[in-house]
Design an enzyme around this catalytic site. Sequence first.
Site, mmCIF file in Angstrom:
data_model
loop_
_atom_site.group_PDB
_atom_site.id
_atom_site.type_symbol
_atom_site.label_atom_id
_atom_site.label_comp_id
_atom_site.label_asym_id
_atom_site.label_seq_id
_atom_site.Cartn_x
_atom_site.Cartn_y
_atom_site.Cartn_z
ATOM 1 N N LYS A 1 0.074 -2.074 -8.178
ATOM 2 C CA LYS A 1 -0.520 -0.784 -7.034
ATOM 3 C C LYS A 1 0.054 0.247 -7.333
ATOM 4 O O LYS A 1 -0.124 1.185 -6.693
ATOM 5 C CB LYS A 1 -0.441 -1.619 -5.746
ATOM 6 C CG LYS A 1 -1.280 -2.991 -5.536
ATOM 7 C CD LYS A 1 -1.675 -2.904 -4.177
ATOM 8 C CE LYS A 1 -1.984 -4.202 -3.689
ATOM 9 N NZ LYS A 1 -3.626 -4.523 -3.588
ATOM 10 N N GLN B 1 0.824 -1.142 0.182
ATOM 11 C CA GLN B 1 -0.180 -0.124 -0.057
ATOM 12 C C GLN B 1 0.828 1.415 0.149
ATOM 13 O O GLN B 1 0.453 2.283 -0.394
ATOM 14 C CB GLN B 1 -1.053 -0.018 1.119
ATOM 15 C CG GLN B 1 -1.919 -0.944 1.098
ATOM 16 C CD GLN B 1 -3.109 -0.827 -0.158
ATOM 17 O OE1 GLN B 1 -3.417 0.296 -0.617
ATOM 18 N NE2 GLN B 1 -3.528 -2.044 -0.551
HETATM 19 C C1 LIG Z 1 -1.149 -4.786 2.474
HETATM 20 C C2 LIG Z 1 -1.213 -5.679 1.652
HETATM 21 N N1 LIG Z 1 -0.331 -6.559 1.250
HETATM 22 C C3 LIG Z 1 -0.384 -7.587 0.621
HETATM 23 C C4 LIG Z 1 -1.260 -7.686 -0.507
HETATM 24 C C5 LIG Z 1 -0.951 -8.648 -1.552
HETATM 25 O O1 LIG Z 1 -0.655 -8.123 -2.785
HETATM 26 P P1 LIG Z 1 -0.921 -8.862 -4.029
HETATM 27 O O2 LIG Z 1 -2.142 -9.404 -4.283
HETATM 28 O O3 LIG Z 1 -0.616 -8.102 -5.378
HETATM 29 O O4 LIG Z 1 0.241 -10.190 -4.218
HETATM 30 C C6 LIG Z 1 -2.262 -6.501 -0.445
HETATM 31 C C7 LIG Z 1 -3.071 -6.585 -1.656
HETATM 32 O O5 LIG Z 1 -4.224 -5.714 -1.469
HETATM 33 C C8 LIG Z 1 -1.904 -5.589 0.385
HETATM 34 O O6 LIG Z 1 -2.952 -4.615 0.273
#
Ligand SMILES: Cc1ncc(COP(=O)(O)O)c(C=O)c1O
Length: 408
Positions: A228, A205
């Site tokens: 993101k 984030q």
């Molecule tokens: C704080 C946090 N950690 C980990 C993730 C996992 O990210 P990803 O699904 O892109 O691997 C997210 C996704 O929303 C997140 O907001």
Amino acid sequence: MISTPDYIHDIRADFPILQTKIHNKPLVYFDNAATTQKPKIVIDRIRDYYENENANIHRGVHHLSQVATQDYENARSRIQKYIGAAKSEEIIFTKGTTDGINLVASSFGALLKEGDEILISAMEHHSNIVPWQLLADSKKLQLKVIPIHKDGTLIMDAFDQLLSEKTKLVSITHISNTLGTINPIESIISKSHAVGAKVLIDGAQSIQHGDIDVSSLNCDFFVFSGHKIFGPTGIGVLYGKEKLLEEMPPYQGGGDMIKNVSFEKTTFNELPFKFEAGTPNIIGGIALGTAIEYIESIDRKSAFDYEKTLLEYAEKELLKIEDVQVFGNSSEKTSLVSFNVGSIHPFDLGTLLDKQGIAVRTGHHCTQPLMDFYNIPGTIRASFSIYNTVEEVDLFLDALRRAITVLS
Ligand SMILES: Cc1ncc(COP(=O)(O)O)c(C=O)c1O
């Protein structure tokens, strides 16, 4: 009364999808914590790669392979500089945040011994919980959880007490995807290092809301997802300190991660390739580089400041609506607001908002333990990015009021 600055309108114009209509209404995209939209420069880069450059990298003598390799490695260097890493060898391409955390759990985890402790917090995303549970089970480690206050901030006294010489890793989110809380990671990193523990920062984030400098933070690992920060899905980054990455065994075996293979003995490639087995997401890496190039091209200090103003405005106006309860009230908070309205189910509100063109997220946001802590099934989360406008916040608030009237 605040207004949207001209430079935000200029940024907005770079994102084609924002002109879309949903259910015949202008799209208001407030799901940026789940994934960000892509600027035209990133979309064009992807098309251009497949039309003009497509080849496998790192092994070809032919022209296209060399061009693709060069572009992929240039992207790595750009990312390295953007996050302040000392060397490009410390930038490992992954599939995303989840993949990066699993890599560390597997490879750094291989160095841990029975009885060692790992600390996470009560506000972690499932991807920063489950890999450690799997590791703790298989290696008989202790997984401990830093509790939080009701306002969504960490109980730092509890952290101090949990931290000990047994702690080998503290794995913590920089910014909560559900509450918006910005955690005091500088203090967590220095306290953890004082007892000899390493620190992994989940930057999923934080990467899109401020400048990151892993060297001055002095974290041991930093993970994020390309999608993101205006890049494609399926690509992400694990930053790790070179010395640590050298000590860690490979994550997966296959092509590109080896120096020599025989049936008797295999020797591994050097960093970063030791951790990048198989044909990678080549255009993902290149286009993530383009996304970083994009963010470097805008006045991001002003854009990040503006995001804070937008959040403050949205929260202030939201709280004027009867029965709105906001979750996450830290004074250190970034561009998202999670809330419920009386006993209305978040899913019902989300559905009626969608009918009016407003994209928000509803549910547990992959933080079920946090939902249990607040004793709620989920929340509605509106999350902002640098292309959102004050007018969109007003549209969202009007749509919300209408939805509440229907559901009350
Ligand atoms: C704080 C946090 N950690 C980990 C993730 C996992 O990210 P990803 O699904 O892109 O691997 C997210 C996704 O929303 C997140 O907001």
